[in-house]
Design a protein around this motif. Sequence first.
Motif, PDB file in Angstrom:
ATOM      1  N   CYS A 123      42.686 155.720  12.503  1.00  0.00           N
ATOM      2  CA  CYS A 123      41.254 156.005  12.338  1.00  0.00           C
ATOM      3  C   CYS A 123      40.403 154.824  12.791  1.00  0.00           C
ATOM      4  O   CYS A 123      39.394 155.004  13.484  1.00  0.00           O
ATOM      5  CB  CYS A 123      40.943 156.341  10.884  1.00  0.00           C
ATOM      6  SG  CYS A 123      41.585 157.927  10.380  1.00  0.00           S
TER       7      CYS A 123
ATOM      8  N   LYS B  39      38.014 155.038  16.239  1.00  0.00           N
ATOM      9  CA  LYS B  39      36.563 154.839  16.184  1.00  0.00           C
ATOM     10  C   LYS B  39      36.151 153.634  17.010  1.00  0.00           C
ATOM     11  O   LYS B  39      35.143 153.665  17.709  1.00  0.00           O
ATOM     12  CB  LYS B  39      36.086 154.671  14.753  1.00  0.00           C
ATOM     13  CG  LYS B  39      34.581 154.497  14.691  1.00  0.00           C
ATOM     14  CD  LYS B  39      34.007 154.843  13.387  1.00  0.00           C
ATOM     15  CE  LYS B  39      32.491 154.754  13.500  1.00  0.00           C
ATOM     16  NZ  LYS B  39      31.810 155.329  12.413  1.00  0.00           N
TER      17      LYS B  39
ATOM     18  N   SER C  28      34.220 158.815  14.877  1.00  0.00           N
ATOM     19  CA  SER C  28      35.400 158.926  14.026  1.00  0.00           C
ATOM     20  C   SER C  28      36.310 160.047  14.531  1.00  0.00           C
ATOM     21  O   SER C  28      35.873 160.943  15.260  1.00  0.00           O
ATOM     22  CB  SER C  28      35.004 159.199  12.573  1.00  0.00           C
ATOM     23  OG  SER C  28      34.544 160.524  12.429  1.00  0.00           O
TER      24      SER C  28
END
Length: 152
Positions: free
Chosen positions: A62, A66, A72
């Motif tokens: 994650c 990002k 995201s």
Amino acid sequence: MIIKTNRNQYYSDCGIEQKNYEGRFGLHSLKLVLKYIDLYLEQDLKLAELAQQINFSRSYLCYRFKQTTGISLHQYIIRQRVYRAKGLLESSSMSLSEIALCCGFYNHSHLTRAFKRLLGVSPSAFRVRMTNTMPAPEGDWSYTVDSTTIAF
């Protein structure tokens, strides 16, 4: 042995460009994640499954996703589902509930909320606009009013 807490600083101290450090989640890893998402978009995508595809932890995936893409992972998945739904609204006569399920949304209202948030219009209003849109006429259909050109 000195342990550096900031890896970027460590690599720059050693004369290694930061791009080499970022190579761990490079283009290849990103392509694998994007392809996996595209292939299984209609299913309930689990973060653990995505991370497992490239042997990363969920949090690292994650974070790097990002950092690399600017959005995201969840936002990317929702965006891809909305764009797929938009394509189906333009090209098929499927019901909104069928489109929602084909694109990985839980139900019609989930699709509607995401679609409206991203595109500013509900899926049903989008479909009505698409069916009522006439092709642009050929030739120059413009005129000038008060030095402002209006084109059709």
